[in-house]
Design a protein around this motif. Structure first.
Motif, mmCIF file in Angstrom:
data_model
loop_
_atom_site.group_PDB
_atom_site.id
_atom_site.type_symbol
_atom_site.label_atom_id
_atom_site.label_comp_id
_atom_site.label_asym_id
_atom_site.label_seq_id
_atom_site.Cartn_x
_atom_site.Cartn_y
_atom_site.Cartn_z
ATOM 1 N N GLY A 1 0.809 -1.217 0.000
ATOM 2 C CA GLY A 1 0.000 0.000 0.000
ATOM 3 C C GLY A 1 0.840 1.263 0.000
ATOM 4 N N PRO A 2 0.170 2.411 0.042
ATOM 5 C CA PRO A 2 0.846 3.700 -0.144
ATOM 6 C C PRO A 2 1.570 4.237 1.076
ATOM 7 C CG PRO A 2 -1.500 4.047 0.152
ATOM 8 C CD PRO A 2 -1.302 2.559 0.089
ATOM 9 N N ASN A 3 1.349 3.655 2.254
ATOM 10 C CA ASN A 3 1.940 4.205 3.470
ATOM 11 C C ASN A 3 3.242 3.507 3.839
ATOM 12 O OD1 ASN A 3 -0.459 5.593 3.459
ATOM 13 N ND2 ASN A 3 -0.834 5.354 5.644
ATOM 14 N N PRO A 4 4.182 4.247 4.436
ATOM 15 C CA PRO A 4 5.469 3.650 4.825
ATOM 16 C C PRO A 4 5.360 2.851 6.116
ATOM 17 C CG PRO A 4 5.416 5.935 5.503
ATOM 18 C CD PRO A 4 4.140 5.696 4.726
ATOM 19 N N GLN A 5 6.336 1.971 6.308
ATOM 20 C CA GLN A 5 6.481 1.276 7.585
ATOM 21 C C GLN A 5 7.256 2.203 8.523
ATOM 22 O OE1 GLN A 5 8.388 -2.012 5.382
ATOM 23 N NE2 GLN A 5 7.169 -3.396 6.643
ATOM 24 N N HIS B 1 3.209 1.664 12.817
ATOM 25 C CA HIS B 1 2.085 1.880 11.910
ATOM 26 C C HIS B 1 1.676 0.565 11.269
ATOM 27 C CE1 HIS B 1 -0.626 3.825 9.212
ATOM 28 N NE2 HIS B 1 0.095 3.591 8.132
ATOM 29 N N ARG B 2 0.385 0.266 11.305
ATOM 30 C CA ARG B 2 -0.105 -1.026 10.816
ATOM 31 C C ARG B 2 -0.697 -0.974 9.417
ATOM 32 N NH1 ARG B 2 0.113 -0.641 16.013
ATOM 33 N NH2 ARG B 2 0.403 -2.461 17.380
ATOM 34 N N GLY B 3 -0.777 0.199 8.819
ATOM 35 C CA GLY B 3 -1.313 0.294 7.468
ATOM 36 C C GLY B 3 -2.251 1.468 7.318
ATOM 37 N N ALA B 4 -2.637 1.744 6.075
ATOM 38 C CA ALA B 4 -3.477 2.896 5.757
ATOM 39 C C ALA B 4 -4.740 2.926 6.604
ATOM 40 C CB ALA B 4 -3.845 2.878 4.279
ATOM 41 N N GLY B 5 -5.021 4.101 7.169
ATOM 42 C CA GLY B 5 -6.219 4.277 7.975
ATOM 43 C C GLY B 5 -6.046 3.969 9.448
ATOM 44 N N THR B 6 -4.910 3.381 9.831
ATOM 45 C CA THR B 6 -4.647 3.072 11.242
ATOM 46 C C THR B 6 -3.765 4.166 11.838
ATOM 47 O OG1 THR B 6 -2.646 1.775 10.789
ATOM 48 C CG2 THR B 6 -4.762 0.609 10.715
ATOM 49 N N PRO B 7 -3.707 4.269 13.173
ATOM 50 C CA PRO B 7 -2.871 5.309 13.785
ATOM 51 C C PRO B 7 -1.420 5.206 13.341
ATOM 52 C CG PRO B 7 -4.320 4.311 15.417
ATOM 53 C CD PRO B 7 -4.448 3.485 14.176
ATOM 54 N N HIS B 8 -0.804 6.358 13.121
ATOM 55 C CA HIS B 8 0.606 6.362 12.780
ATOM 56 C C HIS B 8 1.440 5.964 13.996
ATOM 57 C CE1 HIS B 8 0.227 9.099 8.976
ATOM 58 N NE2 HIS B 8 -0.589 8.059 8.968
ATOM 59 N N ALA B 9 2.708 5.663 13.767
ATOM 60 C CA ALA B 9 3.549 5.096 14.826
ATOM 61 C C ALA B 9 3.613 5.991 16.060
ATOM 62 C CB ALA B 9 4.947 4.857 14.268
ATOM 63 N N VAL C 1 11.762 8.315 16.113
ATOM 64 C CA VAL C 1 10.916 7.836 15.021
ATOM 65 C C VAL C 1 11.781 7.512 13.807
ATOM 66 C CG1 VAL C 1 8.762 8.256 13.785
ATOM 67 C CG2 VAL C 1 9.249 9.544 15.857
ATOM 68 N N SER C 2 11.448 6.430 13.118
ATOM 69 C CA SER C 2 12.263 6.019 11.976
ATOM 70 C C SER C 2 12.085 6.918 10.756
ATOM 71 C CB SER C 2 11.960 4.561 11.604
ATOM 72 O OG SER C 2 10.576 4.380 11.341
ATOM 73 N N LEU C 3 10.985 7.666 10.696
ATOM 74 C CA LEU C 3 10.725 8.584 9.588
ATOM 75 C C LEU C 3 10.241 9.911 10.147
ATOM 76 C CD1 LEU C 3 10.471 8.778 6.402
ATOM 77 C CD2 LEU C 3 8.059 8.162 6.724
ATOM 78 N N GLU C 4 10.624 11.002 9.516
ATOM 79 C CA GLU C 4 10.172 12.327 9.932
ATOM 80 C C GLU C 4 8.656 12.339 10.131
ATOM 81 O OE1 GLU C 4 9.988 16.886 8.100
ATOM 82 O OE2 GLU C 4 10.677 15.210 6.882
ATOM 83 N N PRO C 5 8.177 12.817 11.272
ATOM 84 C CA PRO C 5 6.733 12.868 11.498
ATOM 85 C C PRO C 5 6.018 13.641 10.395
ATOM 86 C CG PRO C 5 7.911 13.271 13.542
ATOM 87 C CD PRO C 5 8.947 13.257 12.444
ATOM 88 N N CYS C 6 4.878 13.120 9.970
ATOM 89 C CA CYS C 6 4.150 13.754 8.870
ATOM 90 C C CYS C 6 3.497 15.056 9.334
ATOM 91 C CB CYS C 6 3.092 12.798 8.315
ATOM 92 S SG CYS C 6 1.698 12.516 9.429
ATOM 93 N N ASP C 7 3.170 15.894 8.361
ATOM 94 C CA ASP C 7 2.555 17.181 8.671
ATOM 95 C C ASP C 7 1.356 17.425 7.771
ATOM 96 O OD1 ASP C 7 2.573 19.602 10.211
ATOM 97 O OD2 ASP C 7 3.260 20.659 8.419
ATOM 98 N N HIS C 8 0.573 16.369 7.538
ATOM 99 C CA HIS C 8 -0.608 16.540 6.707
ATOM 100 C C HIS C 8 -1.760 15.715 7.269
ATOM 101 C CE1 HIS C 8 0.069 12.511 5.265
ATOM 102 N NE2 HIS C 8 -0.923 12.599 4.395
ATOM 103 N N THR C 9 -2.952 16.073 6.831
ATOM 104 C CA THR C 9 -4.145 15.352 7.253
ATOM 105 C C THR C 9 -4.628 14.476 6.118
ATOM 106 O OG1 THR C 9 -4.825 17.145 8.731
ATOM 107 C CG2 THR C 9 -6.526 15.564 8.062
ATOM 108 N N THR D 1 -5.770 10.109 8.840
ATOM 109 C CA THR D 1 -5.469 10.469 10.226
ATOM 110 C C THR D 1 -4.884 11.870 10.234
ATOM 111 O OG1 THR D 1 -3.256 9.488 10.075
ATOM 112 C CG2 THR D 1 -5.034 8.060 10.868
ATOM 113 N N GLY D 2 -4.778 12.441 11.426
ATOM 114 C CA GLY D 2 -4.255 13.798 11.547
ATOM 115 C C GLY D 2 -2.744 13.843 11.513
ATOM 116 N N PRO D 3 -2.163 15.047 11.456
ATOM 117 C CA PRO D 3 -0.710 15.204 11.404
ATOM 118 C C PRO D 3 -0.042 14.713 12.685
ATOM 119 C CG PRO D 3 -1.844 17.234 10.799
ATOM 120 C CD PRO D 3 -2.860 16.332 11.407
#
Length: 345
Positions: free
Chosen positions: A26-30, A48-56, A77-85, A88-90
């Motif tokens: 899917g489109p979301n990173p691990q 993170h368990r996949g698209a639509g689930t809470p981020h790590a 965190v293994s990846l820079e925290p996202c900043d978009h909605t 789920t929220g940023p």
């Protein structure tokens, strides 16, 4: 004595382990996250368990012990925290709202809409430390990073051949060059990719099902999206018409356009199992990220090579690869390789 630097390294290694618990499809990173207290002990972990689930980061915050304060924690965190909605929220806002004082991450988010979390955190007064174990993280989520940076799915090209590089006998028969262990490994690789791609020539000649199956022939839980490139239609009675997922007939030989369309559909990894024509075109166009070559200890001779013309006129034009793994599979051998990094003057 544990220093912040060593604690961050240890926590990042754990975050990368946690990231791999999530799906690679899917489109979301691990992504994995470890929350550290001011004394550098672990307060909570998440992934993170996949698209639509809470981020790590949000998952880790939800796992804090009742009554544990979030103020002053460090999020590794293994990846820079996202900043978009999206669904789920940023994560940047979630960390700021929790009162986290420091965020340590490995790799910057290359997403056009999701990047910018580090700057958002800094503006809110959160200390940000970037690049911790960056190389390790780059390798852990390499397919997603390659796809996001390139704006096309990560491409894995697979073929099975004899030691002399033949993918079939002179009469075109190819079942079976490799043994059962290698063939089962191919099914596992199919299940590990978002899509599987072949050309119309393969469909018309072999009538493949392109499903991912287990040792007993059962369908695996994850099935790749079947994709056919080429202008000729897939016959109405083709095995592909019975695939668990709806067939995508591209009606095109433009590989860049096909990959762009698949990326728009949320596909981030493609397993190419086409014959020599399709395989060679992917190589010619520089679109292959990983090569999976299954070598059988047999000799066939003849004209049926695994690859056709690559446009290599002289030895100086050879396509150099770097071998990253060699794995015995029964009597066969799997060689995993990738394009050789370009030298910077």
């Amino acid at each position: 004595m544990t220093t912040p630097s060593s604690a961050y390294d240890d926590a990042m290694r754990r975050a990368l382990e946690l990231a791999l618990r999530g799906t690679s499809l899917g489109p979301n990173p691990q992504v994995g996250c470890v929350l550290l207290r001011p004394d550098l002990t672990v307060a909570a972990e998440g992934w993170h368990r996949g698209a639509g689930t809470p981020h790590a980061e949000v998952d880790a915050l939800s796992r804090l012990a009742p009554g544990e304060s979030t103020v002053g924690l460090t999020a590794v965190v293994s990846l820079e925290p996202c900043d978009h909605t999206g669904r789920t929220g940023p994560c940047s806002e979630a960390l700021i709202g929790a009162g986290v004082s420091r965020v340590v991450y490995a790799v910057s988010d290359p997403g056009e809409s999701s990047s910018g979390g580090a700057e958002r955190l800094r503006r809110a007064g959160v200390e940000v430390v970037a690049g911790v174990l960056r190389d390790d993280a780059e390798e852990t989520i390499r397919p997603w990073l390659v796809a996001t940076r390139a704006g096309r799915p990560f491409v894995t090209l697979k073929w099975a051949s004899s030691l002399d590089g033949r993918a079939a006998a002179a009469d075109g028969t190819s079942r079976w060059i490799t043994g059962t262990a290698a063939r089962q490994h191919v099914h596992e690789q199919r299940a590990a990719h978002d899509a599987i791609l072949v050309g119309t020539g393969t469909v018309l000649a072999d009538d493949p099902g392109l499903t991912a199956r287990g040792d007993g022939g059962e369908l695996l839980a994850d099935q790749p999206l079947p994709v056919v490139v080429g202008h000729r239609p897939v016959p109405a009675d083709a095995e592909l018409r019975r695939h668990p997922r709806a067939l995508v007939e591209t009606g095109s030989r433009d590989l860049e356009a096909v990959l762009a369309d698949l990326y728009g559909r949320g596909v981030r990894s493609v397993f190419v199992e086409g014959g020599p024509t399709v395989a060679s075109e992917f190589v010619r166009r520089g679109l292959v990220d990983d090569y999976l070559v299954y070598l059988a200890p047999t000799l066939l001779g003849g004209p049926r090579t695994a690859l056709g013309d690559l446009g290599v006129a002289s030895i100086d034009g050879q396509v150099r690869l770097v071998t990253t793994r060699v794995t015995p599979l029964g009597d066969d051998v799997l060689i995993v390789a990738r394009a050789q990094p370009r030298r910077t003057p």
